[in-house]
Design a protein around this motif. Structure first.
Motif, PDB file in Angstrom:
ATOM      1  N   GLY A 320       0.804  -1.219   0.000  1.00 21.49           N
ATOM      2  CA  GLY A 320       0.000   0.000   0.000  1.00 21.49           C
ATOM      3  C   GLY A 320       0.831   1.260   0.000  1.00 21.49           C
ATOM      4  O   GLY A 320       0.358   2.328  -0.416  1.00 21.49           O
ATOM      5  N   ALA A 321       2.103   1.154   0.428  1.00 19.19           N
ATOM      6  CA  ALA A 321       2.960   2.333   0.544  1.00 19.19           C
ATOM      7  C   ALA A 321       3.281   2.982  -0.802  1.00 19.19           C
ATOM      8  O   ALA A 321       3.028   4.178  -0.998  1.00 19.19           O
ATOM      9  N   PRO A 322       3.843   2.252  -1.785  1.00 18.29           N
ATOM     10  CA  PRO A 322       4.189   2.912  -3.046  1.00 18.29           C
ATOM     11  C   PRO A 322       2.981   3.426  -3.810  1.00 18.29           C
ATOM     12  O   PRO A 322       3.066   4.445  -4.503  1.00 18.29           O
ATOM     13  N   TYR A 323       1.848   2.734  -3.684  1.00 13.86           N
ATOM     14  CA  TYR A 323       0.661   3.193  -4.404  1.00 13.86           C
ATOM     15  C   TYR A 323       0.196   4.556  -3.902  1.00 13.86           C
ATOM     16  O   TYR A 323       0.037   5.501  -4.680  1.00 13.86           O
ATOM     17  N   ILE A 324      -0.043   4.663  -2.599  1.00 12.07           N
ATOM     18  CA  ILE A 324      -0.588   5.898  -2.039  1.00 12.07           C
ATOM     19  C   ILE A 324       0.380   7.065  -2.240  1.00 12.07           C
ATOM     20  O   ILE A 324      -0.022   8.170  -2.641  1.00 12.07           O
ATOM     21  N   VAL A 325       1.655   6.839  -1.968  1.00 16.71           N
ATOM     22  CA  VAL A 325       2.620   7.938  -2.045  1.00 16.71           C
ATOM     23  C   VAL A 325       2.825   8.388  -3.493  1.00 16.71           C
ATOM     24  O   VAL A 325       2.829   9.594  -3.783  1.00 16.71           O
ATOM     25  N   GLU A 326       2.977   7.453  -4.416  1.00 12.73           N
ATOM     26  CA  GLU A 326       3.257   7.839  -5.798  1.00 12.73           C
ATOM     27  C   GLU A 326       2.058   8.461  -6.497  1.00 12.73           C
ATOM     28  O   GLU A 326       2.219   9.323  -7.364  1.00 12.73           O
ATOM     29  N   ILE A 327       0.850   8.033  -6.136  1.00 11.17           N
ATOM     30  CA  ILE A 327      -0.320   8.617  -6.796  1.00 11.17           C
ATOM     31  C   ILE A 327      -0.519  10.067  -6.370  1.00 11.17           C
ATOM     32  O   ILE A 327      -1.210  10.844  -7.038  1.00 11.17           O
ATOM     33  N   ILE A 328       0.102  10.447  -5.244  1.00 13.99           N
ATOM     34  CA  ILE A 328       0.102  11.839  -4.810  1.00 13.99           C
ATOM     35  C   ILE A 328       1.339  12.560  -5.342  1.00 13.99           C
ATOM     36  O   ILE A 328       1.273  13.705  -5.799  1.00 13.99           O
ATOM     37  N   ASP A 329       2.474  11.887  -5.302  1.00 17.54           N
ATOM     38  CA  ASP A 329       3.756  12.501  -5.638  1.00 17.54           C
ATOM     39  C   ASP A 329       3.876  12.847  -7.125  1.00 17.54           C
ATOM     40  O   ASP A 329       4.308  13.953  -7.479  1.00 17.54           O
ATOM     41  N   ILE A 330       3.506  11.920  -7.994  1.00 22.31           N
ATOM     42  CA  ILE A 330       3.716  12.118  -9.440  1.00 22.31           C
ATOM     43  C   ILE A 330       2.924  13.315  -9.974  1.00 22.31           C
ATOM     44  O   ILE A 330       3.492  14.171 -10.674  1.00 22.31           O
ATOM     45  N   PRO A 331       1.606  13.449  -9.689  1.00 21.60           N
ATOM     46  CA  PRO A 331       0.898  14.642 -10.173  1.00 21.60           C
ATOM     47  C   PRO A 331       1.466  15.943  -9.612  1.00 21.60           C
ATOM     48  O   PRO A 331       1.500  16.963 -10.304  1.00 21.60           O
TER      49      PRO A 331
END
Length: 559
Positions: A320-331
């Protein structure tokens, strides 16, 4: 006690569609905010509290608790996914599912009407109460409405809708923010969710999945009234779990921003959280071993003794860590470089598309090929780790490197593989009587992992950016940037470029937090190792399949 609640015909199609759409709405509420965060915090003036907009939804799955050190902000905490499952055992799947969706819809409307960051955080918390019930009970109902050999098929259906929500969420969030208002990312849930509520009410049989039995039974097979079964809930364990999660996440998000790391409030938060975690474990052990109590533990001690089940939970937590963080970080990376909200959503498609494809494809492969899940999980972790490491190397402050799309593909494919398999592992590694708890636990641990990782990553970002920007900007300009990223464009050119460089490096620091979370998944995968390996291949005979599944479960419990 076994149930006979399998559905067929129009009921099966209607319930499947309703659950899939409910999961779509709940999952879209994470990704739809990704491209709307900048617009939200600019409008409500709270960029330094941006982490709470997402985290309050992820970790706030229970009743409201006043914040200990900031009483004007009310936060709630992770844990209600499992608690919803326990309530559904007492009051029925149908009643709890409809109530959960109603809460989600009602507070979605409240979020859309928020006039301040504090109001939005509070309403997002209550929205999360309903979301917890939707994901837990939706998956539980999906397990109970079909036979075991159909698990991969229906897991693929539900996974595809959930992943589709993540895919279109950033696009809808960007479109609403640019063309109408960010408020519509919440308000749109009201009419759609209301229709799903009606459909669920008429399609789920009363007393499902025991509609063909005269009296519903408790987990231990003893006939009890609803009131008696409600009293069997482990309220002390729930309090310890909820309090421990709340204090830990609060400490991570506020340390270095509101409080110093070595301050008394920060140390107190971490200490109290640790005490409550220990108390939770002791409480579950006491209830599991006691023969003189009717209170049922939230997390039975036998779960801790089942190596394969613990490995499944750890995989859910860490993936769950890479999904939540990257979906916020990339945009945010894209918008920092001047891309509008909708454009940022479009550029996030490779990431979310591969999550969707990976989740669906891995269930098909697992069901048709006979490849053990442990092999597929190892491949998923390898893809994730490679993609995360590459995403942490981006340094451009003037343009968007094309390589970022390839990095998104690798990371998204790995996450999709993990998500898809974690949905179908519980029936293979845990007892059928604990299926409701297991379904809730898998989703709860995924959400908790994402929330903790986001809290850690946000803390790293805030501390890195604030420390370096305060040497470049006067206090008034620094305050403006911490409230709204749009203030960067108002800076003179030399200072603007320096600030951009700091922000880009801050994003890289936030992404590096994920390397540890991702690498640790290899250890969790190895916990699933056994002979013979778990397999989801369909058998020609249902009897053969049932016997094989029973032997796998027994082996899991012995290990």
């Amino acid at each position: 006690m076994e149930h006979s609640g399998l559905l067929s015909g129009w009921r099966l199609r209607a319930v499947t569609s309703s659950i899939a759409l409910a999961m779509f709405l709940v999952n879209i509420e994470v990704s739809v905010v990704a491209t709307s965060l900048v617009a939200i915090v600019d409008d409500l003036q709270g960029f330094n509290r941006i982490g709470w907009v997402v985290t309050s939804y992820l970790v706030t799955y229970t009743s409201m608790y006043p914040h200990i050190f900031r009483p004007h902000i009310a936060d709630t905490t992770q844990g209600l996914i499992i608690i919803w499952s326990k309530f559904s055992n007492a009051w029925g799947r149908k009643t709890c599912m409809v109530c959960a969706l109603f809460l989600f819809v009602a507070f979605s409307g409240a979020c859309g009407g928020s006039q301040s960051m504090t109001q939005l955080i509070i309403f997002r918390s209550f929205q999360g109460v309903g979301a917890a019930g939707c994901v837990s009970l939706g998956l539980t109902i999906a397990y109970e409405m079909v036979a075991e050999h159909d698990y991969p098929k229906y897991a693929a259906i539900i996974s595809s809708f959930s992943a589709f929500g993540s895919l279109v969420g950033p696009l809808l969030g960007g479109a609403f923010s640019e063309k109408v208002s960010w408020r519509w990312i919440f308000l749109i849930n009201v009419p759609v969710g209301s229709l799903i509520c009606v459909l669920l009410f008429f399609s789920i049989p009363n007393r499902f999945p025991y509609q063909n039995q005269p009296i519903a039974t408790s987990r231990d097979g003893v006939h009890r009234s609803k009131l008696a079964r409600s009293r069997s809930l482990d309220l002390l364990g729930a309090f310890c779990l909820l309090g421990a999660s709340l204090l830990l996440v609060t400490a991570l998000l506020e340390a270095g921003v509101t409080f110093k790391w070595k301050s008394a409030p920060t140390i107190s938060l971490f200490t109290l959280s640790g005490i409550l975690w220990i108390a939770f474990v002791l409480q579950e052990y006491r209830l599991s071993k006691s023969v003189h109590t009717t209170t049922e533990p939230i997390f039975p001690w036998e779960f801790f003794q089942n190596r394969a089940w613990v490995g499944t939970l750890m995989l859910s937590l860490l993936s769950g860590a890479p999904y939540i963080v990257e979906i916020i970080d990339i945009p945010q990376r894209f918008q920092t470089l001047g891309v509008d909200a909708f454009g940022a959503g479009v550029r996030l498609i490779p990431f979310n598309l591969l999550i969707a494809l990976g989740a669906v494809a891995v269930n098909i492969v697992a069901g048709k090929s006979g490849i053990p899940p442990i092999v597929l999980l190892s491949v998923g972790v390898a893809f994730q780790l490679t993609g995360v490491c590459l995403l942490s190397t981006l340094t451009s402050v003037t343009s968007i490197p094309s390589a970022i799309y390839g990095y998104q593909v690798l990371t998204g494919l790995g996450i999709g593989i993990m998500f898809g398999l974690c949905l179908v592992l519980p029936p293979a590694v845990a007892k059928s009587r604990d299926l409701a708890l297991c379904a809730g636990a898998v989703l709860q641990f995924r959400v908790l992992g994402g929330a903790l990782a986001l809290a850690v990553a946000t803390t790293v970002w805030n501390n890195y950016a604030t420390t370096r920007l305060q040497h470049l900007l006067p206090p008034d300009q620094l305050s403006m940037i911490l409230k709204s990223t749009g203030a960067v464009s108002l800076l003179p050119e030399p200072a603007k470029r320096q600030v951009m460089e700091v922000l880009v490096r801050s994003y890289n620091q936030r992404t590096r937090v994920l390397i540890g979370f991702t690498a640790a998944q290899f250890v969790a995968v190895m916990m699933l190792w056994r002979r013979p390996q778990i397999s989801f291949t369909q058998k020609d005979s249902k009897k053969t399949e049932k016997t094989e599944h029973s032997s796998i479960t027994d082996a899991a419990l012995k290990s």
